[in-house]
Design a protein around this motif. Sequence first.
Motif, PDB file in Angstrom:
ATOM      1  N   THR A  30       0.732  -1.240   0.116  1.00 25.75           N
ATOM      2  CA  THR A  30       0.021   0.164   0.173  1.00 25.75           C
ATOM      3  C   THR A  30       0.745   1.360   0.178  1.00 25.75           C
ATOM      4  O   THR A  30       0.615   2.230  -0.739  1.00 25.75           O
ATOM      5  CB  THR A  30      -0.976  -0.168   1.202  1.00 25.75           C
ATOM      6  N   ALA A  34       0.825   4.004  -2.990  1.00 24.45           N
ATOM      7  CA  ALA A  34       0.485   5.461  -2.798  1.00 24.45           C
ATOM      8  C   ALA A  34       1.774   6.423  -3.007  1.00 24.45           C
ATOM      9  O   ALA A  34       1.307   7.498  -3.447  1.00 24.45           O
ATOM     10  CB  ALA A  34       0.064   5.399  -1.135  1.00 24.45           C
ATOM     11  N   GLY A  38       1.691   9.485  -5.532  1.00 21.06           N
ATOM     12  CA  GLY A  38       2.051  10.664  -5.223  1.00 21.06           C
ATOM     13  C   GLY A  38       3.265  11.142  -5.957  1.00 21.06           C
ATOM     14  O   GLY A  38       3.207  12.583  -6.430  1.00 21.06           O
TER      15      GLY A  38
END
Length: 139
Positions: A30, A34, A38
């Motif tokens: 995860t 992420a 980003g």
Amino acid sequence: MGGERDRSGEGGRQKNRTSRWEWVAAAVGTLLVAGTIGYMLNEALTAGGMPPGVAVHVDEIVPMETGFLVRIRAENSGGETAAGLTVEGELRSDTGSVEKSQVTIDYVPARGSRFGGLIFQEDPRSYALTVRPMGYDRP
């Protein structure tokens, strides 16, 4: 029916527990996803609009049988690729220009660098050598 056993565990209920290592692996995955999203969003929002910012540096001068090779490095600090970059090198003395040489570098990616070479008949170490980007195309 006489020899069948209940293989599902305690009284017919099967326990389905997730181990600690599976939770750690899921958390790491995860975080990686992420972080990647980003980074890509940051690149899209901040760097995409910056034009190429090309600077040219001399890495070394190498004598050859047919003259002198000036190895150069073109660095692009901008957010867009510079295609067909033309670089000019000039040898100057107190009386003016002695010799010029040009090279075209196919592309220099955003925040990247590429290498090339300028060839002179005169020894660049005996004159004032300047190298500069002359122009580029948009890919």
